[in-house]
Motif scaffolding. Sequence first.
Motif, PDB file in Angstrom:
ATOM      1  N   MET A   1     -10.132   4.918  81.867  1.00 12.74           N
ATOM      2  CA  MET A   1     -11.344   4.115  81.957  1.00 12.74           C
ATOM      3  C   MET A   1     -10.960   2.651  81.764  1.00 12.74           C
ATOM      4  N   PRO A   2     -11.519   1.776  82.578  1.00 12.61           N
ATOM      5  CA  PRO A   2     -11.188   0.347  82.448  1.00 12.61           C
ATOM      6  C   PRO A   2     -11.792  -0.278  81.184  1.00 12.61           C
ATOM      7  N   THR A   3     -11.273  -1.431  80.850  1.00 17.58           N
ATOM      8  CA  THR A   3     -11.792  -2.194  79.717  1.00 17.58           C
ATOM      9  C   THR A   3     -12.688  -3.316  80.234  1.00 17.58           C
ATOM     10  N   LEU A   4     -13.403  -3.941  79.316  1.00 17.06           N
ATOM     11  CA  LEU A   4     -14.257  -5.061  79.703  1.00 17.06           C
ATOM     12  C   LEU A   4     -13.444  -6.184  80.341  1.00 17.06           C
ATOM     13  N   PHE A  77     -25.154 -10.578  70.854  1.00 15.60           N
ATOM     14  CA  PHE A  77     -24.245  -9.456  70.620  1.00 15.60           C
ATOM     15  C   PHE A  77     -23.081  -9.589  71.593  1.00 15.60           C
ATOM     16  N   THR A  78     -21.871  -9.509  71.080  1.00 16.02           N
ATOM     17  CA  THR A  78     -20.676  -9.593  71.911  1.00 16.02           C
ATOM     18  C   THR A  78     -19.800  -8.380  71.663  1.00 16.02           C
ATOM     19  N   MET A  79     -18.861  -8.149  72.570  1.00 13.49           N
ATOM     20  CA  MET A  79     -17.862  -7.102  72.378  1.00 13.49           C
ATOM     21  C   MET A  79     -16.506  -7.651  72.798  1.00 13.49           C
ATOM     22  N   VAL A  85     -15.106   0.454  78.828  1.00  7.37           N
ATOM     23  CA  VAL A  85     -16.335   0.192  79.572  1.00  7.37           C
ATOM     24  C   VAL A  85     -17.445   1.178  79.207  1.00  7.37           C
ATOM     25  N   GLN A  86     -17.110   2.440  79.001  1.00  7.00           N
ATOM     26  CA  GLN A  86     -18.134   3.429  78.642  1.00  7.00           C
ATOM     27  C   GLN A  86     -18.767   3.106  77.293  1.00  7.00           C
ATOM     28  N   GLU A  87     -17.954   2.686  76.331  1.00  7.19           N
ATOM     29  CA  GLU A  87     -18.482   2.300  75.024  1.00  7.19           C
ATOM     30  C   GLU A  87     -19.406   1.091  75.170  1.00  7.19           C
ATOM     31  N   ALA A  88     -18.989   0.128  75.968  1.00  7.80           N
ATOM     32  CA  ALA A  88     -19.813  -1.064  76.197  1.00  7.80           C
ATOM     33  C   ALA A  88     -21.125  -0.679  76.874  1.00  7.80           C
ATOM     34  N   ALA A  89     -21.065   0.222  77.831  1.00  9.82           N
ATOM     35  CA  ALA A  89     -22.277   0.662  78.530  1.00  9.82           C
ATOM     36  C   ALA A  89     -23.251   1.318  77.556  1.00  9.82           C
ATOM     37  N   ASP A 126     -22.649   2.322  84.730  1.00 13.52           N
ATOM     38  CA  ASP A 126     -23.841   1.571  85.125  1.00 13.52           C
ATOM     39  C   ASP A 126     -25.108   2.380  84.889  1.00 13.52           C
ATOM     40  N   GLU A 127     -25.055   3.683  85.161  1.00 12.55           N
ATOM     41  CA  GLU A 127     -26.226   4.536  84.947  1.00 12.55           C
ATOM     42  C   GLU A 127     -26.567   4.625  83.464  1.00 12.55           C
ATOM     43  N   THR A 128     -25.536   4.744  82.630  1.00 10.17           N
ATOM     44  CA  THR A 128     -25.742   4.816  81.183  1.00 10.17           C
ATOM     45  C   THR A 128     -26.470   3.575  80.688  1.00 10.17           C
ATOM     46  N   ALA A 129     -25.945   2.405  81.056  1.00 12.10           N
ATOM     47  CA  ALA A 129     -26.546   1.149  80.607  1.00 12.10           C
ATOM     48  C   ALA A 129     -27.943   0.970  81.173  1.00 12.10           C
TER      49      ALA A 129
END
Length: 141
Positions: A1-4, A77-79, A85-89, A126-129
């Motif tokens: 999974m990619p990162t931010l 809020f920042t990350m 990416v999934q965690e961010a979503a 994208d769907e999660t977010a």
Amino acid sequence: MPTLREIMTPNPVTVDPQATLKEVATLMLEQDIGAVLVMDGEHPSGIITDRDIVIRAVAYGHDYGTAVTDYTTGSVFTMEADTDVQEAAREMADRQLRRLPVTDGGKVVGMVSLGDLAVRAGGNADETALQGVSQPSVDPQ
């Protein structure tokens, strides 16, 4: 999974707290963006969107020379850039965020939007977010 870091738009457009609504709107037009970070030195003190300008200022006939800090969403809020990416979503969904400033060692280095999740992330980030963002906000009153 990619990162931010892999999907973010680097070097987000920023302004200082004294910037006016007109200055920010002009930046949005010139840069073809919908959000600008308001910075207090190295730290984000707020974020203002095109919608904020329209709904909170223009709709009420407020002066375009007013400082943006009167209309920003505070408590940004920042990350960190190395966040998955999934965690961010999930965080974007939980916090109903359409845009997420990305930091590296506490310094803002980029911005991730729902569009970035849809186009660059793959999977269902994208769907999660979007599911979280689309939920009605609960009014605490």
